[in-house]
Motif scaffolding. Structure first.
Motif, PDB file in Angstrom:
ATOM      1  N   ALA A 232      -2.570  15.455  56.952  1.00 55.56           N
ATOM      2  CA  ALA A 232      -2.205  14.273  56.165  1.00 55.56           C
ATOM      3  C   ALA A 232      -1.995  14.607  54.689  1.00 55.56           C
ATOM      4  O   ALA A 232      -1.078  14.081  54.050  1.00 55.56           O
ATOM      5  N   LEU A 233      -2.840  15.507  54.157  1.00 53.95           N
ATOM      6  CA  LEU A 233      -2.776  15.811  52.724  1.00 53.95           C
ATOM      7  C   LEU A 233      -1.814  16.944  52.380  1.00 53.95           C
ATOM      8  O   LEU A 233      -1.124  16.904  51.350  1.00 53.95           O
ATOM      9  N   TYR A 234      -1.775  17.957  53.250  1.00 50.75           N
ATOM     10  CA  TYR A 234      -1.085  19.200  52.902  1.00 50.75           C
ATOM     11  C   TYR A 234       0.062  19.571  53.829  1.00 50.75           C
ATOM     12  O   TYR A 234       0.638  20.655  53.706  1.00 50.75           O
ATOM     13  N   ASP A 235       0.344  18.725  54.795  1.00 48.71           N
ATOM     14  CA  ASP A 235       1.466  18.945  55.719  1.00 48.71           C
ATOM     15  C   ASP A 235       1.287  20.172  56.604  1.00 48.71           C
ATOM     16  O   ASP A 235       2.266  20.747  57.092  1.00 48.71           O
ATOM     17  N   SER A 236       0.058  20.606  56.804  1.00 50.22           N
ATOM     18  CA  SER A 236      -0.234  21.688  57.740  1.00 50.22           C
ATOM     19  C   SER A 236      -1.677  21.561  58.194  1.00 50.22           C
ATOM     20  O   SER A 236      -2.525  21.070  57.445  1.00 50.22           O
ATOM     21  N   VAL A 237      -1.975  21.988  59.413  1.00 47.85           N
ATOM     22  CA  VAL A 237      -3.322  21.799  59.961  1.00 47.85           C
ATOM     23  C   VAL A 237      -4.367  22.620  59.216  1.00 47.85           C
ATOM     24  O   VAL A 237      -5.530  22.225  59.116  1.00 47.85           O
ATOM     25  N   LEU A 238      -3.972  23.774  58.674  1.00 43.70           N
ATOM     26  CA  LEU A 238      -4.918  24.595  57.929  1.00 43.70           C
ATOM     27  C   LEU A 238      -4.978  24.224  56.459  1.00 43.70           C
ATOM     28  O   LEU A 238      -5.935  24.555  55.762  1.00 43.70           O
ATOM     29  N   GLY A 239      -3.945  23.578  55.961  1.00 45.05           N
ATOM     30  CA  GLY A 239      -3.937  23.167  54.569  1.00 45.05           C
ATOM     31  C   GLY A 239      -3.682  24.290  53.590  1.00 45.05           C
ATOM     32  O   GLY A 239      -3.785  24.114  52.375  1.00 45.05           O
ATOM     33  N   PHE A 240      -3.339  25.446  54.112  1.00 45.05           N
ATOM     34  CA  PHE A 240      -3.183  26.601  53.236  1.00 45.05           C
ATOM     35  C   PHE A 240      -1.855  26.594  52.491  1.00 45.05           C
ATOM     36  O   PHE A 240      -1.677  27.325  51.529  1.00 45.05           O
TER      37      PHE A 240
END
Length: 405
Positions: A232-240
């Motif tokens: 939701a925040l970073y457009d990827s499941v890991l957020g990296f």
């Protein structure tokens, strides 16, 4: 048995004492990224919710660790201490506690590997006195949590009965804890995967694949909230994808690879904080360790091809490849990125050291003293370099005023 137990206790005490000395000897915020890690903890403590990476919020403070998984910071935020200085040293002391946990469970893992008393002693010296590990485990850094979580996960895995659902769930729980601690937890995922796949290759039993599938399913469920938040925040499941690190425009892949590998090697053995010009002194030590790893890997692949040792070698290889990938993409090549595999590195090194001791007929007790001196000398160079920094006025940390404000 009694002598080996005493040796374990001595090394644990020495490891604690040298870390306590380092903890108080090194100034506040001298270790890499300590300020950013400290701010993350304080943010949770004061706001009662997780922060969002500045690459998303556009915050001018540029708190560059806010993209990190939260477990380490949540735990320390529970110590709601208002004094900056008290909180800072309390958080550093927590790192020493995590070293103690790592050391104790490493011994339990080594008992399962059954590599013999001498090799076990070599591994314990490695864990107690490796200069970079001393420095990291005396500072505020989420590496300090991923290391014991890794070792405890290995311990749980090696002592589980996989015919029981609760044991499979227990392994999944610890994998989840590693995932929400640091991105390098992927190494643990590879270890568990390799362990079951090698079991399958050896036994030709599809139950191994079924057990691995269940662990994966449980882990996905337990990690779902973390993954969905990142998505939701970073457009990827890991957020990296929203990490603060800025990639380097390399002139060529060979130049990039040379720099990354070289930096991984020398910074694994010893570091001297933010202003790190210890390298020329440390090069010989670092490359001796590298030669030991190469020789140890060769010995294991040729003569000691047990399931656990092959899994350890495979896991270290994956850890190295991931560190090179990270270094290439984000210009962040540091030896501590290999610390999720620290116990495996020490085990592999112990095989080369044992081989050389036997080949040249060196007394085992003398050889252990030599190894202790080898690591102690590296730590001594770290302290001497720090003293040089202090005399040159390089330790003035303006960052502290930012925190106090």
């Amino acid at each position: 048995m009694k002598n080996s137990s005493l040796f374990f206790v001595y090394l644990l005490i020495i490891g604690i004492l040298v870390r306590l000395f380092t903890l108080f000897y090194i100034p506040m915020f001298y270790a890499p990224d300590e300020e950013a890690h400290f701010k993350y903890i304080r943010y949770i403590s004061e706001n009662k919710h997780l922060p969002i990476a500045y690459s998303v919020t556009g915050s001018e403070t540029k708190d560059w660790e806010f993209h990190q998984p939260p477990l380490y910071y949540i735990i320390l935020s529970l110590f709601n201490v208002k004094s900056i200085t008290t909180a800072f040293y309390l958080f550093r002391f927590f790192s020493v506690i995590l070293f103690i946990i790592t050391f104790i469970f490493s011994k339990k893992v080594l008992d399962k590997f059954a590599i013999g008393d001498f090799r076990t002693s070599v591994v314990l010296i490695f864990l107690s006195l490796l200069p970079t590990y001393i420095f990291v485990s005396s500072s505020i850094n989420n590496d300090n949590l991923i290391i014991p979580v890794s070792v405890v996960t290995f311990y749980i895995l090696l002592h589980s009965n996989f015919n029981r659902i609760k044991d499979l769930f227990s392994v999944s729980l610890w994998i989840t804890l590693s995932i929400i601690t640091k991105y390098s937890a992927s190494v643990i995922v590879f270890f568990v995967t390799a362990y079951f796949l090698l079991q399958f290759v050896k036994q030709r039993n599809f139950k191994n694949l079924y057990q691995l599938l269940l662990i994966g399913l449980f882990t996905a469920i337990l990690s779902a909230v973390f993954f969905l938040r990142n998505l939701a925040l970073y457009d990827s499941v890991l957020g990296f994808s929203k990490a603060h690190a800025i990639g380097e425009n390399w002139d060529s892949f060979s130049k990039a690879l040379g720099y990354i590998v070289h930096t991984l090697i020398w910074s694994f053995f010893a570091v001297a904080g933010i202003i790190n010009d210890i390298r020329p002194i440390i090069y010989p030590f670092s490359y001796l360790l590298l030669l030991g790893l190469i020789l140890g890997t060769t010995i294991i692949l040729k003569k000691h091809r047990s399931l656990l040792l092959l899994t350890a070698v495979f896991t270290l290889g994956i850890n190295i490849l991931l560190s090179i990938y990270f270094g290439y993409k984000y210009y962040q090549s540091q030896g501590r990125f290999l610390f999720p595999s620290l116990i495996f590195i020490a085990i592999i090194f112990s095989f080369s050291y044992k081989f050389l001791i036997d080949k040249f007929s060196i007394n085992k007790k003398v050889s252990l003293v030599i190894l202790i001196l080898f690591f102690s000398l590296g730590y001594g160079f770290t302290i001497l370099k720090f003293e040089k920094h202090k005399k040159e006025g390089l330790l003035v940390m303006a960052k502290q005023s930012v925190l106090i404000q």
